[in-house]
Design a protein around this motif. Structure first.
Motif, PDB file in Angstrom:
ATOM      1  N   UNK A   1      37.249  38.969  58.441  1.00 32.12           N
ATOM      2  CA  UNK A   1      37.108  37.744  58.304  1.00 32.12           C
ATOM      3  C   UNK A   1      38.331  36.904  57.836  1.00 32.12           C
ATOM      4  N   UNK A   2      39.308  37.730  57.682  1.00 35.90           N
ATOM      5  CA  UNK A   2      40.493  37.006  57.308  1.00 35.90           C
ATOM      6  C   UNK A   2      41.549  36.525  58.557  1.00 35.90           C
ATOM      7  N   UNK A   3      41.027  36.643  59.742  1.00 35.05           N
ATOM      8  CA  UNK A   3      41.974  36.377  60.780  1.00 35.05           C
ATOM      9  C   UNK A   3      42.606  35.072  60.835  1.00 35.05           C
ATOM     10  N   UNK A   4      43.748  34.793  60.942  1.00 29.66           N
ATOM     11  CA  UNK A   4      44.568  33.598  61.003  1.00 29.66           C
ATOM     12  C   UNK A   4      44.775  33.117  59.174  1.00 29.66           C
ATOM     13  N   UNK A   5      44.127  33.811  58.338  1.00 29.39           N
ATOM     14  CA  UNK A   5      44.459  33.140  56.916  1.00 29.39           C
ATOM     15  C   UNK A   5      45.835  34.174  56.410  1.00 29.39           C
ATOM     16  N   UNK A   6      46.462  33.397  55.511  1.00 29.53           N
ATOM     17  CA  UNK A   6      47.733  33.949  55.058  1.00 29.53           C
ATOM     18  C   UNK A   6      47.667  35.286  54.385  1.00 29.53           C
ATOM     19  N   UNK A   7      48.469  36.049  54.489  1.00 26.27           N
ATOM     20  CA  UNK A   7      48.634  37.535  54.288  1.00 26.27           C
ATOM     21  C   UNK A   7      49.479  37.411  52.836  1.00 26.27           C
ATOM     22  N   UNK A   8      49.081  37.903  51.834  1.00 24.44           N
ATOM     23  CA  UNK A   8      50.155  37.703  50.229  1.00 24.44           C
ATOM     24  C   UNK A   8      50.048  39.236  49.796  1.00 24.44           C
ATOM     25  N   UNK A   9      49.728  40.174  50.238  1.00 23.93           N
ATOM     26  CA  UNK A   9      49.774  41.546  49.778  1.00 23.93           C
ATOM     27  C   UNK A   9      51.087  41.684  49.432  1.00 23.93           C
ATOM     28  N   UNK A  10      52.100  41.673  50.335  1.00 22.90           N
ATOM     29  CA  UNK A  10      53.428  42.161  50.187  1.00 22.90           C
ATOM     30  C   UNK A  10      54.130  41.433  49.093  1.00 22.90           C
ATOM     31  N   UNK A  11      53.527  40.219  48.465  1.00 22.23           N
ATOM     32  CA  UNK A  11      54.295  39.573  47.530  1.00 22.23           C
ATOM     33  C   UNK A  11      54.142  40.113  46.235  1.00 22.23           C
ATOM     34  N   UNK A  12      52.967  41.030  46.174  1.00 26.02           N
ATOM     35  CA  UNK A  12      52.780  42.012  44.828  1.00 26.02           C
ATOM     36  C   UNK A  12      52.235  41.148  43.900  1.00 26.02           C
ATOM     37  N   UNK A  13      53.040  41.031  42.694  1.00 23.12           N
ATOM     38  CA  UNK A  13      52.798  40.520  41.649  1.00 23.12           C
ATOM     39  C   UNK A  13      53.294  38.876  41.505  1.00 23.12           C
ATOM     40  N   UNK A  14      54.230  38.648  42.732  1.00 19.62           N
ATOM     41  CA  UNK A  14      54.508  37.175  42.657  1.00 19.62           C
ATOM     42  C   UNK A  14      53.442  36.226  43.232  1.00 19.62           C
ATOM     43  N   UNK A  15      52.905  35.359  42.409  1.00 20.38           N
ATOM     44  CA  UNK A  15      51.689  34.497  42.738  1.00 20.38           C
ATOM     45  C   UNK A  15      52.113  33.464  43.757  1.00 20.38           C
ATOM     46  N   UNK A  16      53.463  32.969  43.928  1.00 18.43           N
ATOM     47  CA  UNK A  16      53.865  32.081  44.900  1.00 18.43           C
ATOM     48  C   UNK A  16      52.955  31.195  45.269  1.00 18.43           C
ATOM     49  N   UNK A  17      52.589  30.244  44.279  1.00 18.85           N
ATOM     50  CA  UNK A  17      51.689  29.242  44.400  1.00 18.85           C
ATOM     51  C   UNK A  17      51.909  28.128  43.586  1.00 18.85           C
ATOM     52  N   UNK A  18      52.003  26.714  44.284  1.00 14.20           N
ATOM     53  CA  UNK A  18      52.245  25.593  43.353  1.00 14.20           C
ATOM     54  C   UNK A  18      51.077  24.680  43.345  1.00 14.20           C
TER      55      UNK A  18
END
Length: 492
Positions: free
Chosen positions: A254-271
């Protein structure tokens, strides 16, 4: 009331800082004073602020963030590597036309501190939390009669009790002392990060109700600049980042088109941004992200494309070469390597600018230094980085795999950056100065390598990772590359 001839501001910080005089920001750099081996080399910056001071009352202040000094650093397991709080060191020298001068310095008598500003938290890996409703608390900076009754008396932040001191583990279990006894405060070397380019979003999709994903059209390093025409005070929006989207494959579910963040590992990268009322522009101050896609939630309808910009931040301010052919695939390859230079030259030459690492792994700059010297004017940037390599060189002469910070387990293909990089800088720019500064360290490293030769085979044993992601590494073994690089370094 005397006419001003000139005004110079000198500043640095434990952490990262932005300086302001009468509500105007000094300089255009980000994340000053850059990442260095702070316990040995700490840089300060100089600003011409003549046009910022005025007759009568003036106000000077700074905003501080943790940067590389404290907070999370690499892999998500290292915290407060240098120290556990930020502090500012600054001096303003005003020279009058009659030849007299006046000096204002940071101190614990006349300076004040305020901890309830709009930046609630700022971290390179974990992003920024910003509450615009708090901006009124500091807007007095730009007025003649601002109210600082809520501010506290500033205090001196000592080294003792706030910084790391002791012994660090090194490669192969070798321990190295860590202290501030040899600290040198030096003027800025090379560019601090600044704005390279500002991009506008190319497209937007509502991938789920209320979830809007914008494509910047290019993998960049930096921060967004979001313009909100009519914000509702107190409403939060969340910005998340990715380099990829889930592809239209069965495995994506169901994630098609959603952002993929697994490769960021523990970097939250969120504001997370809390709006004030009316029109507003949000651009994070004390974080950066590596991304092509930005997900925005908390808004009722998508912002127009022109309201979502990407501010590219790099120590590379301009390119020194270009290359175009009739083959679009070749042109794309050129674009990829140029953007690799831009995105990974942020204060230090990083291995990756997006996940929870972003360190100066020397294996990367070892193989990329020749390219970098063609694509950009990297002379002073790499000169500064070689100083970092010297700062963490072990007493035995080994260059650590990471600089600054130290540590690692990469062997000669990483450490030999201390030989290859200054040589490439010399070949490109004919800059013998770096070779002169760095040559004793090069000799010490070559002498160290002599101690790692297996007397039975005559081969160097400091191999370890090799080309650890290359299929040929499994076929040939890292020993093959280690011997080849030893010969290469001997030749240089």
């Amino acid at each position: 009331d005397k006419p001003v001839a000139s005004a110079r501001l000198y500043a640095t910080a434990r952490g990262v800082y932005e300086m302001y005089i009468n509500g105007r920001r000094a300089g255009d750099a980000y994340f000053t004073p850059d990442l260095t081996q702070y316990n040995i080399t700490h840089m300060y910056q100089t600003y011409d602020v003549t046009d910022m001071v005025r007759n009568g009352a003036n106000a000077m202040g700074a905003m501080l963030g943790e940067g590389w000094w404290s907070g999370q650093l690499s892999f998500g397991t290292v915290w407060n590597h240098f120290g556990d709080r930020q502090s500012l060191l600054a001096k303003l020298v005003v020279t009058y036309k009659d030849g007299t001068s006046e000096t204002v310095v940071t101190n614990d008598r006349t300076w004040k501190y305020f901890g309830n500003g709009p930046v609630i938290y700022g971290s390179f890996h974990l992003g920024e939390i910003y509450d615009a409703t708090r901006e009124a608390e500091i807007e007095g900076w730009s007025t003649a009669a601002y109210d600082d009754s809520k501010w506290k008396k500033a205090v001196v932040v000592p080294l003792e009790g706030t910084t790391f001191s002791g012994v660090e583990g090194g490669p192969g279990g070798a321990a190295t002392p860590f202290s501030f006894e040899k600290l040198s405060l030096v003027g800025q070397i090379g560019n601090s990060p600044g704005i390279f380019k500002v991009l506008t979003a190319k497209s937007v999709k509502e991938v789920r109700p209320g979830v809007f994903v914008y494509d910047m059209g290019q993998n960049i390093v930096g921060v967004p600049r979001i313009t909100i025409a009519d914000g509702r005070a107190g409403r939060k929006i969340t910005l998340r980042y990715s380099e990829m989207l889930y592809p239209d494959l069965p495995e994506s579910g169901k994630n098609v088109g959603m952002i993929m963040t697994e490769n960021y590992r523990a970097a939250l990268s969120q504001d997370v941004y809390t709006m004030k009322a009316g029109r507003q522009v949000y651009q994070p101050r004390f974080t950066f992200h590596g991304y092509q896609y930005i997900e925005i939630t908390g808004i009722e309808k998508p912002l127009p494309l022109e309201a979502v910009e990407g501010v590219v931040i790099s120590s590379i301010r301009e390119l020194s070469s270009d290359y175009r052919t009739s083959n679009e695939k070749v042109n794309k390859l050129w674009s990829n390597l140029v953007w690799s230079n831009i995105d990974n030259f942020l204060s230090i030459p990083t291995d990756c600018p997006q996940r929870n690492e972003r360190m100066g792994w020397s294996g990367d700059i070892n193989v990329f230094s020749r390219t970098a010297t063609y694509v950009s004017n990297a002379d002073q940037f790499l000169t500064r980085h070689m100083r970092a390599m010297r700062d963490v060189q072990t007493p035995a002469g080994r260059f650590t795999d990471i600089a600054p910070i130290g540590g690692g387990f990469g062997g000669i293909l990483w450490g030999s950056a201390g030989i290859v990089v200054p040589w490439e800088v010399y070949l490109q720019y004919r800059d013998a100065g770096l070779l002169e500064q760095h040559y004793p360290a090069m000799v010490a490293y070559m002498n160290y390598l002599e101690t790692t030769i297996d007397p039975k085979t005559g081969f160097i044993s400091d191999a370890q990772l090799g080309d650890w992601l290359g299929p040929q590494n499994n076929a040939l073994g890292s020993q093959y590359l280690a011997v080849a690089y030893h010969v290469y370094c001997l030749d240089i």
